[in-house]
Design an enzyme around this catalytic site. Sequence first.
Site, PDB file in Angstrom:
ATOM      1  N   ASP A 467     -19.762   6.609 -28.829  1.00 50.66           N
ATOM      2  CA  ASP A 467     -18.565   7.137 -29.488  1.00 50.66           C
ATOM      3  C   ASP A 467     -18.069   6.165 -30.559  1.00 50.66           C
ATOM      4  O   ASP A 467     -18.426   4.972 -30.560  1.00 50.66           O
ATOM      5  CB  ASP A 467     -17.483   7.325 -28.403  1.00 50.66           C
ATOM      6  CG  ASP A 467     -16.479   8.417 -28.740  1.00 50.66           C
ATOM      7  OD1 ASP A 467     -16.416   8.826 -29.903  1.00 50.66           O
ATOM      8  OD2 ASP A 467     -15.750   8.836 -27.813  1.00 50.66           O
ATOM      9  N   ASP A 537     -14.188  17.627 -30.751  1.00 49.67           N
ATOM     10  CA  ASP A 537     -13.346  17.534 -29.558  1.00 49.67           C
ATOM     11  C   ASP A 537     -12.644  18.858 -29.288  1.00 49.67           C
ATOM     12  O   ASP A 537     -12.006  19.025 -28.250  1.00 49.67           O
ATOM     13  CB  ASP A 537     -12.290  16.434 -29.735  1.00 49.67           C
ATOM     14  CG  ASP A 537     -12.851  15.063 -29.387  1.00 49.67           C
ATOM     15  OD1 ASP A 537     -13.930  14.997 -28.775  1.00 49.67           O
ATOM     16  OD2 ASP A 537     -12.206  14.056 -29.735  1.00 49.67           O
TER      17      ASP A 537
HETATM   18  C1  DGJ Z   1     -13.623  10.972 -28.068  1.00 54.49           C
HETATM   19  C2  DGJ Z   1     -14.742  11.910 -27.715  1.00 54.49           C
HETATM   20  O1  DGJ Z   1     -14.949  12.832 -28.743  1.00 54.49           O
HETATM   21  C3  DGJ Z   1     -14.422  12.576 -26.385  1.00 54.49           C
HETATM   22  O2  DGJ Z   1     -15.409  13.512 -26.070  1.00 54.49           O
HETATM   23  C4  DGJ Z   1     -14.306  11.518 -25.332  1.00 54.49           C
HETATM   24  O3  DGJ Z   1     -15.546  10.895 -25.154  1.00 54.49           O
HETATM   25  C5  DGJ Z   1     -13.238  10.511 -25.721  1.00 54.49           C
HETATM   26  N1  DGJ Z   1     -13.465   9.989 -27.050  1.00 54.49           N
HETATM   27  C6  DGJ Z   1     -13.184   9.375 -24.739  1.00 54.49           C
HETATM   28  O4  DGJ Z   1     -12.307   8.404 -25.103  1.00 54.49           O
END
Ligand code: DGJ
Length: 723
Positions: A467, A537
């Site tokens: 991430d 997200d």
């Molecule tokens: C952002 C990601 O897009 C989410 O899916 C998740 O992994 C969060 N970060 C976790 O902090």
Amino acid sequence: MRFLILWCLLAPAWAQIRSLPEMKLWVIETDSASYVIGVNDLGYLQHVYWGGKLLRPEDFAPARAARTFAFESRESMTNEEYPGWGGMRYYEPCLKATFDDGARDLVLKYVSHELRGETLAIHLKDINYDLFVDLVYRVWPAYGIMARHAVIRNQTKQAVVLESAQSAAWHLPQGSGYRLTHLAGRWAGETQLIREEIRPGKKVLESRRGNTSHQANPWFAIDGPERAGEEHGRVWFGALALSGNWKFVVEEMSNNQVRLTGGYNDFDFGYLLKPGETLATPAFYAGTTGAGFGDASRRMHRFQREQILPDRAAPKPRPVLYNSWEATTFKVDEAGQKTLAEKAAKIGVELFVMDDGWFGQRNDDHAGLGDWYVNTKKFPNGLKPLIDHVNKLGMKFGLWVEPEMVNPDSDLYRQHPDWAIHFPGRPRTEGRRQLILNLARDDVKEYIFGVLDKLLTENNIEFIKWDMNRHFTEPGWPSVPMAEQKRIWVKYPANVYEIFDRLRARHPKLEIEACSGGGGRIDLGILARVEQVWTSDNTEAFDRLRIQDGFSFAYTPKVMMAWVTDVPNMNGRSTSLKYRFLAAMQGSLGIGANLNHWQQADTDLAAQMIARYKKIRATVQQGRLYRLASPREGSLTANQYVSEDGRQAVLFAFLQAQQFQRLTPAIRLRGLQANALYRPETLDDKLVDKPRALSGSYLMNRGLDFRLVGDFDSTMIVLERID
Ligand code: DGJ
């Protein structure tokens, strides 16, 4: 004459890139297109043609620079293939430099070339100084795709500052009335398809954020005044392989010439190239087709699967995944994860991924990033008991990491505050309470590589979700001389790529998902290093239809991670579990719901849908996508996938809202064999007539009637070819 002899020696006749020495032209050919460049009468490399395949490129005359025009030079009116900023040239340059003596003028002329099979390198040189540019062309004829990049070589005795270094300028046939299609968005609203007229002047698409960005994506498509559709008309398209600051300039010049120049973003660039050093720009892939946006996408999809992705040599389907994030957020622990894993295994999940919260003092987003050791309160015996449990349940284990980041509240930051990107004495702006580690520094890169390597060596982790949850600010690199600090824009993404590459080499079983707060890092550079990307997200199924539609224009559904999550979701919207499954089954399927909250009926439906997905996933992930009805254009969305061998077709249809009791319009399929018979297998009772078999010609011409009613209705049918 010497030029001609050399040229002939270097150009084998069977190559996909041909040279026509008498005319000083090169012809790059694909299955359906030709791209022609040549050296003109002034000695400059000139773009000559890009379009449908020419059967006799010999029809061309040698390249000739344009005539002068008041307030313009011959050069400025000519389509130079890779112009420097120098002389009387006012359009977007591909290369801009300041030499040690203060000269800020760069004029590149043809020197020589090398042609080997599917790769052509053309060497250019400044008219005064030993600054060379190797323009490298590669072609994949069967996909209709070529790639260009430039290697800039400083063979002078002094350092040169490069203020712009582009990968390519792509010229459209002269004329106006072109239309640009591109992807724009924001967090939770990525890859929205935008269409706009190209008018005189410039349109800039870019990221200044240090990575690819949610806001714009380095992909384009352009069609002409006659306008292309999904399955007809000429489209030129391309994508840049860079997960750092990138820029596209689409420019219509005063002579009705449209060109798109792309590569490193020149904003704050200033790359110091020392004597003897080289800088290679990222690959810019492009193609053209006469068969519309659908064909452009399908070419890109197949090319990515077979030439870009890590499993390109032997593409294999992606597993069904479970991810804990939306269920638990940071509240992960051994018992809770084990329970979720058991439930996930029962519905058919193949890869169980524990998301954020397992390390350091990570209980929310205030602390812990940088401390990549297991939180012993949550996992008293380390990760092994959980991983063993997951493996015993028949699933692989995956783990979330965010290696580029550090929370000020972390052991790592307390030990190495200087490792964060910053300007001394100035504020360090936090995003999601975190700072960025300066991975342009080789010591920081080695540290991060070491930590991840250890984690993967000590645990049976077969997948990581990598991430990146904030963008660059105050991009200082105080530990190197000032003149070198701006190299951060090049070195940072290069070192991130290097970590991926080395981890993969050391851990051959490892698979990776690229994520950047959702879809902030989706591009062909990262796709060479990861099996899949986190699309957004935003997992709300109706919004997802739009996000996925835009995504599919540029990138293959195989890498498009799509989760089924709980409702109400974003926008306060609730759709049925079936609708959520069908939305997610159009890509690489994942489950992100809190399985502890599901009723038995939900679990049963999920198990059925996952079983169905496994029967069609090869078609969805590795087949040909036909966008039949766009979520941008009406209440009906329909997408069809046809397997590589043509034996299976899958149709997904979604109704946003029924009005006035209108019937669903007939959905006509594409890409089938007209004289073959197909057996429909329905999911529900939405298909109006239920024949035992239908011909391809009926399906493509008459089409199918569905009874989609009310709001957010959906269906899927599978068609199996009967031989
Ligand atoms: C952002 C990601 O897009 C989410 O899916 C998740 O992994 C969060 N970060 C976790 O902090």
